[in-house]
Design an enzyme around this catalytic site. Structure first.
Site, PDB file in Angstrom:
ATOM      1  N   LYS A 155      31.660   4.493  25.639  1.00 52.36           N
ATOM      2  CA  LYS A 155      31.812   3.846  24.341  1.00 52.36           C
ATOM      3  C   LYS A 155      30.535   4.127  23.550  1.00 52.36           C
ATOM      4  O   LYS A 155      29.422   4.027  24.100  1.00 52.36           O
ATOM      5  CB  LYS A 155      31.999   2.335  24.534  1.00 52.36           C
ATOM      6  CG  LYS A 155      33.336   1.977  25.143  1.00 52.36           C
ATOM      7  CD  LYS A 155      34.465   2.251  24.159  1.00 52.36           C
ATOM      8  CE  LYS A 155      35.744   1.559  24.587  1.00 52.36           C
ATOM      9  NZ  LYS A 155      36.828   1.789  23.615  1.00 52.36           N
ATOM     10  N   ASP A 198      34.144   7.379  22.837  1.00 53.93           N
ATOM     11  CA  ASP A 198      35.067   6.589  22.014  1.00 53.93           C
ATOM     12  C   ASP A 198      34.258   5.690  21.083  1.00 53.93           C
ATOM     13  O   ASP A 198      33.474   4.856  21.546  1.00 53.93           O
ATOM     14  CB  ASP A 198      35.957   5.725  22.926  1.00 53.93           C
ATOM     15  CG  ASP A 198      37.029   4.949  22.146  1.00 53.93           C
ATOM     16  OD1 ASP A 198      37.106   5.105  20.905  1.00 53.93           O
ATOM     17  OD2 ASP A 198      37.777   4.182  22.792  1.00 53.93           O
ATOM     18  N   GLY A 239      44.169   2.176  27.415  1.00 50.78           N
ATOM     19  CA  GLY A 239      44.372   0.867  28.026  1.00 50.78           C
ATOM     20  C   GLY A 239      43.790  -0.230  27.177  1.00 50.78           C
ATOM     21  O   GLY A 239      43.083   0.029  26.201  1.00 50.78           O
TER      22      GLY A 239
HETATM   23  O1  OSB Z   1      39.568   1.905  22.313  1.00 53.65           O
HETATM   24  O2  OSB Z   1      40.370   2.522  24.148  1.00 53.65           O
HETATM   25  C1  OSB Z   1      39.912   1.635  23.444  1.00 53.65           C
HETATM   26  C2  OSB Z   1      39.564  -1.547  25.491  1.00 53.65           C
HETATM   27  C3  OSB Z   1      39.930  -2.497  24.568  1.00 53.65           C
HETATM   28  C4  OSB Z   1      40.237  -2.097  23.288  1.00 53.65           C
HETATM   29  C5  OSB Z   1      40.183  -0.746  22.938  1.00 53.65           C
HETATM   30  C6  OSB Z   1      39.837   0.201  23.874  1.00 53.65           C
HETATM   31  C7  OSB Z   1      39.487  -0.208  25.165  1.00 53.65           C
HETATM   32  C8  OSB Z   1      39.012   0.704  26.202  1.00 53.65           C
HETATM   33  C9  OSB Z   1      39.217   0.324  27.637  1.00 53.65           C
HETATM   34  O3  OSB Z   1      38.416   1.708  25.978  1.00 53.65           O
HETATM   35  C10 OSB Z   1      40.477   0.869  28.173  1.00 53.65           C
HETATM   36  C11 OSB Z   1      40.831   0.302  29.519  1.00 53.65           C
HETATM   37  O4  OSB Z   1      40.127   0.601  30.503  1.00 53.65           O
HETATM   38  O5  OSB Z   1      41.820  -0.445  29.632  1.00 53.65           O
HETATM   39 MG    MG Z   2      39.952   3.924  22.003  1.00 53.69          MG
END
Ligand code: OSB
Ligand code: MG
Length: 369
Positions: free
Chosen positions: A164, A190, A292
């Protein structure tokens, strides 16, 4: 099938460690489940909405309200004509609220497939019995802390790392991870919309790290901006938040804004729409992977089935239950040689563990026909 009743369950499921993104930091997976009762079977699903409208415009109380006031009355009114495939057309008049629609459609699909003795994987057209697992690594307070987590996940066997990022936590952490773990590590980032059109030069600096992709760098409504960025940088641009339907996916691909797509069933209104996005992308030669929302086993099970479709050619955020939870609310999903088995049981293939649901439940409410 006929819809008899729906139970909405609010739970607070503790996370093993805080998960920080560019939009929030959470210690608890606060989540809403739908438990549907039909005349032939029961079904379960997890809603992707967060407690606050921080990832998308949807949020717990909003989803619960729209489900109770608008979605369920129309589905009760279908009487014996209820099928999972009828849910989206019946509710099409209601604008937006895709996560609310998704949780209801998915729970109904679970009931339908349990009754028909078919797995989600088979229904969706999966061609694999296990899927490669990636892991999404949150923003940390320090680089040593980040390294400790990445090292741990790689030791467990995760096949791809997603970092992230946000302004101030981008170039340095990516450089350190790439230099420490070498050129062969599958690495992506991300931003959850944290950058703007003014940041293109900054994002171009990430080109030197040979990333698999950069996910949703700018505002979700700025699809054209993503196309301009995709022209400007070498790293493939992947859309998450922007892609809320198969129509938007088609347009984003044609614009050159989506070189890769993250499919999250909750974001797009369910698994049937997800399959359409998979098909549109596949026809256009655009790879997809499964995102996810920190799902418990109930949501994770269905995501694993989707991730087993042919055009899911990149590892997803479909991690093991232990990535987030010391105690999952179903039998936990485990990592074996970097992969997770796709459930083979009927419907989503897993069941909630009643004592654990009860332990984590904050409220439970029945809505009857
Ligand atoms: O942007 O993918 C995303 C989690 C919550 C909201 C948005 C995101 C995410 C994740 C984690 O990146 C994804 C996961 O491991 O479930
Ligand atoms: Mg994402």
């Amino acid at each position: 099938m006929k819809l008899e009743a729906v139970e909405l369950i609010r739970m607070d499921v503790p996370l093993k460690s805080a998960f920080r993104t560019s939009f929030s930091s959470v210690n608890m997976h606060q989540v809403v489940w739908a438990h549907v009762v039909t005349d032939v079977a029961e079904g379960w699903a997890e809603c992707g909405a967060n407690e606050r409208p921080d990832y998308s415009s949807e949020f717990h109380n909003g989803a619960a309200t729209v489900i109770k006031e608008f979605l369920l009355p129309d589905l009760f009114a279908l009487g014996n004509d209820l099928t999972a495939e009828a849910v989206a057309p019946t509710l099409e008049w209601a604008k937006g609220h895709r996560m609310a629609k998704a949780v209801i459609e998915t729970a109904i699909l679970d009931a339908q497939l349990r009754n028909q003795k078919i797995s989600f994987a088979k229904y969706l057209g999966a061609d694999k019995d296990k899927v490669p697992a990636g892991v999404s690594v949150g923003i940390m307070d320090s680089l040593p802390e980040l390294m400790k987590f990445v090292e741990g996940y790689l030791a467990e066997g995760y096949l791809r790392i997603k970092l992230k990022i946000e302004p101030g936590w981008d170039y340095e952490p990516v450089k350190l991870v790439r230099e420490t773990f070498g050129p062969d590590l599958l690495l992506q980032v991300d931003a959850n919309t944290a950058y703007t059109r003014d940041d293109f030069d900054l994002l171009k600096r990430l080109d030197e790290f040979n990333l698999l992709l950069i996910e949703q760098p700018i505002n979700e409504e700025d699809v054209l901006g993503h196309a301009k960025l995709a022209d400007y940088i070498d790293t493939p641009v992947c859309l998450d938040e922007s892609i809320v339907s198969a129509d938007i996916a088609r347009d984003a691909i044609e614009l050159g804004a989506a070189e890769i797509i993250n499919i999250k069933p909750s974001r797009v209104g369910g698994y049937i729409e997800s399959k359409k996005i998979h098909d549109v992308s596949q026809a256009a030669g655009i790879p997809v992977w499964c995102g996810g929302m920190l799902e418990t086993g109930i949501g994770r099970a269905a995501n694993l089935a989707l991730a087993a479709l042919p055009n899911f050619t990149l590892p997803g955020d479909t991690s093991a239950s232990s990535r987030y939870f010391a105690t999952d609310v179903t039998e936990p999903f485990v990592l074996v040689n970097g992969h997770i088995d796709v459930p083979t049981g009927h419907g989503i293939g897993v069941d909630p563990i009643p004592e654990i649901v009860e332990r984590f439940a904050v409220s439970r409410e029945w809505i009857k026909r």
